[in-house]
Scaffold this motif. Sequence first.
Motif, PDB file in Angstrom:
ATOM      1  N   MET A 181       0.664   8.995  19.108  1.00  0.00           N
ATOM      2  CA  MET A 181      -0.191   7.920  19.615  1.00  0.00           C
ATOM      3  C   MET A 181      -1.502   7.789  18.856  1.00  0.00           C
ATOM      4  O   MET A 181      -2.321   6.933  19.174  1.00  0.00           O
ATOM      5  CB  MET A 181      -0.479   8.158  21.102  1.00  0.00           C
ATOM      6  N   GLN A 182      -1.686   8.632  17.843  1.00  0.00           N
ATOM      7  CA  GLN A 182      -2.916   8.518  17.063  1.00  0.00           C
ATOM      8  C   GLN A 182      -2.958   7.173  16.342  1.00  0.00           C
ATOM      9  O   GLN A 182      -1.935   6.571  16.057  1.00  0.00           O
ATOM     10  CB  GLN A 182      -2.978   9.632  16.013  1.00  0.00           C
ATOM     11  N   GLU A 183      -4.171   6.726  16.048  1.00  0.00           N
ATOM     12  CA  GLU A 183      -4.363   5.495  15.282  1.00  0.00           C
ATOM     13  C   GLU A 183      -3.629   5.631  13.952  1.00  0.00           C
ATOM     14  O   GLU A 183      -3.680   6.676  13.312  1.00  0.00           O
ATOM     15  CB  GLU A 183      -5.861   5.340  15.033  1.00  0.00           C
ATOM     16  N   LEU A 184      -2.952   4.567  13.553  1.00  0.00           N
ATOM     17  CA  LEU A 184      -2.282   4.618  12.245  1.00  0.00           C
ATOM     18  C   LEU A 184      -3.317   4.615  11.133  1.00  0.00           C
ATOM     19  O   LEU A 184      -4.357   3.963  11.257  1.00  0.00           O
ATOM     20  CB  LEU A 184      -1.363   3.419  12.085  1.00  0.00           C
ATOM     21  N   ILE A 185      -3.039   5.340  10.064  1.00  0.00           N
ATOM     22  CA  ILE A 185      -3.922   5.286   8.900  1.00  0.00           C
ATOM     23  C   ILE A 185      -3.095   4.921   7.676  1.00  0.00           C
ATOM     24  O   ILE A 185      -1.882   5.138   7.655  1.00  0.00           O
ATOM     25  CB  ILE A 185      -4.670   6.625   8.665  1.00  0.00           C
ATOM     26  N   ASP A 186      -3.760   4.358   6.694  1.00  0.00           N
ATOM     27  CA  ASP A 186      -3.083   3.967   5.461  1.00  0.00           C
ATOM     28  C   ASP A 186      -2.620   5.219   4.706  1.00  0.00           C
ATOM     29  O   ASP A 186      -3.388   6.185   4.588  1.00  0.00           O
ATOM     30  CB  ASP A 186      -4.071   3.162   4.593  1.00  0.00           C
ATOM     31  N   GLU A 187      -1.412   5.177   4.194  1.00  0.00           N
ATOM     32  CA  GLU A 187      -0.898   6.367   3.522  1.00  0.00           C
ATOM     33  C   GLU A 187      -1.623   6.659   2.208  1.00  0.00           C
ATOM     34  O   GLU A 187      -1.498   7.740   1.653  1.00  0.00           O
ATOM     35  CB  GLU A 187       0.611   6.257   3.281  1.00  0.00           C
ATOM     36  N   ARG A 188      -2.397   5.667   1.688  1.00  0.00           N
ATOM     37  CA  ARG A 188      -3.102   5.912   0.430  1.00  0.00           C
ATOM     38  C   ARG A 188      -4.494   6.509   0.622  1.00  0.00           C
ATOM     39  O   ARG A 188      -5.208   6.749  -0.339  1.00  0.00           O
ATOM     40  CB  ARG A 188      -3.206   4.590  -0.366  1.00  0.00           C
ATOM     41  N   THR A 189      -4.889   6.737   1.855  1.00  0.00           N
ATOM     42  CA  THR A 189      -6.232   7.293   2.082  1.00  0.00           C
ATOM     43  C   THR A 189      -6.230   8.807   1.914  1.00  0.00           C
ATOM     44  O   THR A 189      -5.174   9.448   2.015  1.00  0.00           O
ATOM     45  CB  THR A 189      -6.710   7.010   3.528  1.00  0.00           C
ATOM     46  N   SER A 190      -7.443   9.339   1.688  1.00  0.00           N
ATOM     47  CA  SER A 190      -7.518  10.797   1.551  1.00  0.00           C
ATOM     48  C   SER A 190      -7.225  11.471   2.899  1.00  0.00           C
ATOM     49  O   SER A 190      -6.715  12.581   2.934  1.00  0.00           O
ATOM     50  CB  SER A 190      -8.884  11.214   1.022  1.00  0.00           C
ATOM     51  N   GLU A 191      -7.524  10.779   4.011  1.00  0.00           N
ATOM     52  CA  GLU A 191      -7.214  11.369   5.320  1.00  0.00           C
ATOM     53  C   GLU A 191      -5.716  11.672   5.442  1.00  0.00           C
ATOM     54  O   GLU A 191      -5.325  12.751   5.873  1.00  0.00           O
ATOM     55  CB  GLU A 191      -7.570  10.406   6.483  1.00  0.00           C
ATOM     56  N   PHE A 192      -4.909  10.684   5.050  1.00  0.00           N
ATOM     57  CA  PHE A 192      -3.472  10.924   5.153  1.00  0.00           C
ATOM     58  C   PHE A 192      -3.037  11.967   4.125  1.00  0.00           C
ATOM     59  O   PHE A 192      -2.169  12.803   4.395  1.00  0.00           O
ATOM     60  CB  PHE A 192      -2.661   9.637   4.996  1.00  0.00           C
ATOM     61  N   PRO A 223       2.318  10.095  -0.881  1.00  0.00           N
ATOM     62  CA  PRO A 223       3.469  10.968  -0.703  1.00  0.00           C
ATOM     63  C   PRO A 223       4.802  10.313  -1.007  1.00  0.00           C
ATOM     64  O   PRO A 223       5.801  10.994  -1.137  1.00  0.00           O
ATOM     65  CB  PRO A 223       3.394  11.340   0.776  1.00  0.00           C
ATOM     66  N   SER A 224       4.827   9.010  -1.132  1.00  0.00           N
ATOM     67  CA  SER A 224       6.123   8.374  -1.292  1.00  0.00           C
ATOM     68  C   SER A 224       5.910   7.035  -1.982  1.00  0.00           C
ATOM     69  O   SER A 224       4.884   6.396  -1.792  1.00  0.00           O
ATOM     70  CB  SER A 224       6.732   8.185   0.100  1.00  0.00           C
ATOM     71  N   PRO A 225       6.875   6.603  -2.781  1.00  0.00           N
ATOM     72  CA  PRO A 225       6.721   5.265  -3.392  1.00  0.00           C
ATOM     73  C   PRO A 225       6.864   4.172  -2.334  1.00  0.00           C
ATOM     74  O   PRO A 225       6.497   3.026  -2.585  1.00  0.00           O
ATOM     75  CB  PRO A 225       7.855   5.203  -4.407  1.00  0.00           C
ATOM     76  N   TRP A 226       7.415   4.497  -1.199  1.00  0.00           N
ATOM     77  CA  TRP A 226       7.599   3.531  -0.112  1.00  0.00           C
ATOM     78  C   TRP A 226       6.732   3.950   1.066  1.00  0.00           C
ATOM     79  O   TRP A 226       6.211   5.049   1.091  1.00  0.00           O
ATOM     80  CB  TRP A 226       9.069   3.466   0.321  1.00  0.00           C
ATOM     81  N   THR A 227       6.629   3.087   2.052  1.00  0.00           N
ATOM     82  CA  THR A 227       5.830   3.444   3.226  1.00  0.00           C
ATOM     83  C   THR A 227       6.427   4.672   3.904  1.00  0.00           C
ATOM     84  O   THR A 227       7.587   4.638   4.318  1.00  0.00           O
ATOM     85  CB  THR A 227       5.819   2.279   4.236  1.00  0.00           C
ATOM     86  N   PRO A 228       5.685   5.750   3.988  1.00  0.00           N
ATOM     87  CA  PRO A 228       6.237   6.924   4.670  1.00  0.00           C
ATOM     88  C   PRO A 228       6.225   6.725   6.189  1.00  0.00           C
ATOM     89  O   PRO A 228       5.534   5.830   6.689  1.00  0.00           O
ATOM     90  CB  PRO A 228       5.283   8.059   4.265  1.00  0.00           C
ATOM     91  N   ALA A 229       6.971   7.548   6.893  1.00  0.00           N
ATOM     92  CA  ALA A 229       7.008   7.471   8.365  1.00  0.00           C
ATOM     93  C   ALA A 229       5.750   8.169   8.882  1.00  0.00           C
ATOM     94  O   ALA A 229       5.788   9.317   9.333  1.00  0.00           O
ATOM     95  CB  ALA A 229       8.270   8.127   8.896  1.00  0.00           C
ATOM     96  N   ILE A 230       4.619   7.446   8.804  1.00  0.00           N
ATOM     97  CA  ILE A 230       3.300   8.054   9.038  1.00  0.00           C
ATOM     98  C   ILE A 230       3.211   8.771  10.393  1.00  0.00           C
ATOM     99  O   ILE A 230       2.794   9.929  10.473  1.00  0.00           O
ATOM    100  CB  ILE A 230       2.205   6.966   8.914  1.00  0.00           C
TER     101      ILE A 230
END
Length: 390
Positions: free
Chosen positions: A24-35, A233-240
């Motif tokens: 339930m956490q807020e989604l974050i962009d996979e390209r950010t340093s947080e992710f 982590p992935s060339p495609w959208t990962p299952a964040i």
Amino acid sequence: MRMKTRLLVPGPTPTPPEVKLAAMQELIDERTSEFGVIYSRVVSNLKKLMCTDNDIFMFASSITGASESIIQNLFSPGDKILVASNGFFGERWIRLCQAFGLDVIELDFKWGNKIDNEMVKSSISNDPDIKAAICVHCETSTSMVNDVKGFCEAANGVLKIVDGASSLGVCKLKTDEWGIDVLVSGGQKAMMCPPGLSFISVSNRAWKCHLDSKMSRFYFDWSLAKENIDSSPSPWTPAISLIMQLDTAILRMLEEGLDNILQRHIVLGRMVRSGVQAIGLTLFASDSDVNSAVTAVILPDFIPADSFLKSLNLKYGIQVAPGVGELKNRIIRIGHCGYFDVFDILNVLSAIELLLYQYGYHHQFGSAVVAAQKVLVEEEGAIVSDLLLS
Ligand SMILES: *Cc1c(COP(=O)(O)O)cnc(C)c1O
């Protein structure tokens, strides 16, 4: 009479509260340093659980997707592969390899028996064209756990691919020490996450094979995944969300400690096996501590297994898995890998006792529960007496 649903199948398995919350956490962009921080933590912690320094790739797919990636990324059509099979999932590997045009040498063993590693060894030494050997560690369809260390010794000289879907986080599994080139597993078994995430570890030797492989691939291309590994982590959208859940689940596992986790599963397995045998039921696989992820049980002849399981769910809200393939309607499979404790086992044994009685199978009420409690007391004896003293 029922209020709750209780899930005791060997995948999907129950998830702990903090793993549910993590979704339930807020989604974050996979390209950010947080992710990036979360992703690298998951990868480095997965390496600890898998006992490997090899590269890890993660996919947004069920475990079969990651398995398919192995075939696509290591081989070329016509390559000769040995698959040692002793159950439904072993047979699935044969079909998967054949779907991609591999020349499959099938080493079939009776369901419920172990893979005979001597035969693996002689098949491989008699045929220098064999490039790889595949086996399933815990054959979830029969509850049998194969000797993977012995398998890797027997397959010395070829690539070793191991399906650890239901054994990772339950059974001793030493990827690098045993020489496993590719290990595949996923989130929805002992890793205590919802389905949808799979991962593999890939050795240098496997990577060299990958560079020579001529199979068509795109979504699951390991080279594309590796190119991106440092930026995203992935060339495609990962299952964040699933990755955040896996992060939480693994942190919990590391806190419990891998050795303690394995020991807990051994105790759960012993409790189930002694419980069902105490009321006269028969185990499908051997009564061995290694078979600790799931327990396959044969019901009395006159009780159709699938109807029994339907009633168990409808009446008591307890979900136990049916037999699959040639064991359909012949066994029930009680799953206990992942987020399970001893009281889950006492629940399911008690419900099975009640329902067997209603199906006309007479037994001494409470015997299964008592037998399981005895296992527990033996295990915990010292701890209990310490508590009483304090
Ligand atoms: C659960 C399982 C799988 C994978 O299944 P998916 O449904 O694709 O996630 C593969 N092998 C074994 C041994 C399993 O137990």
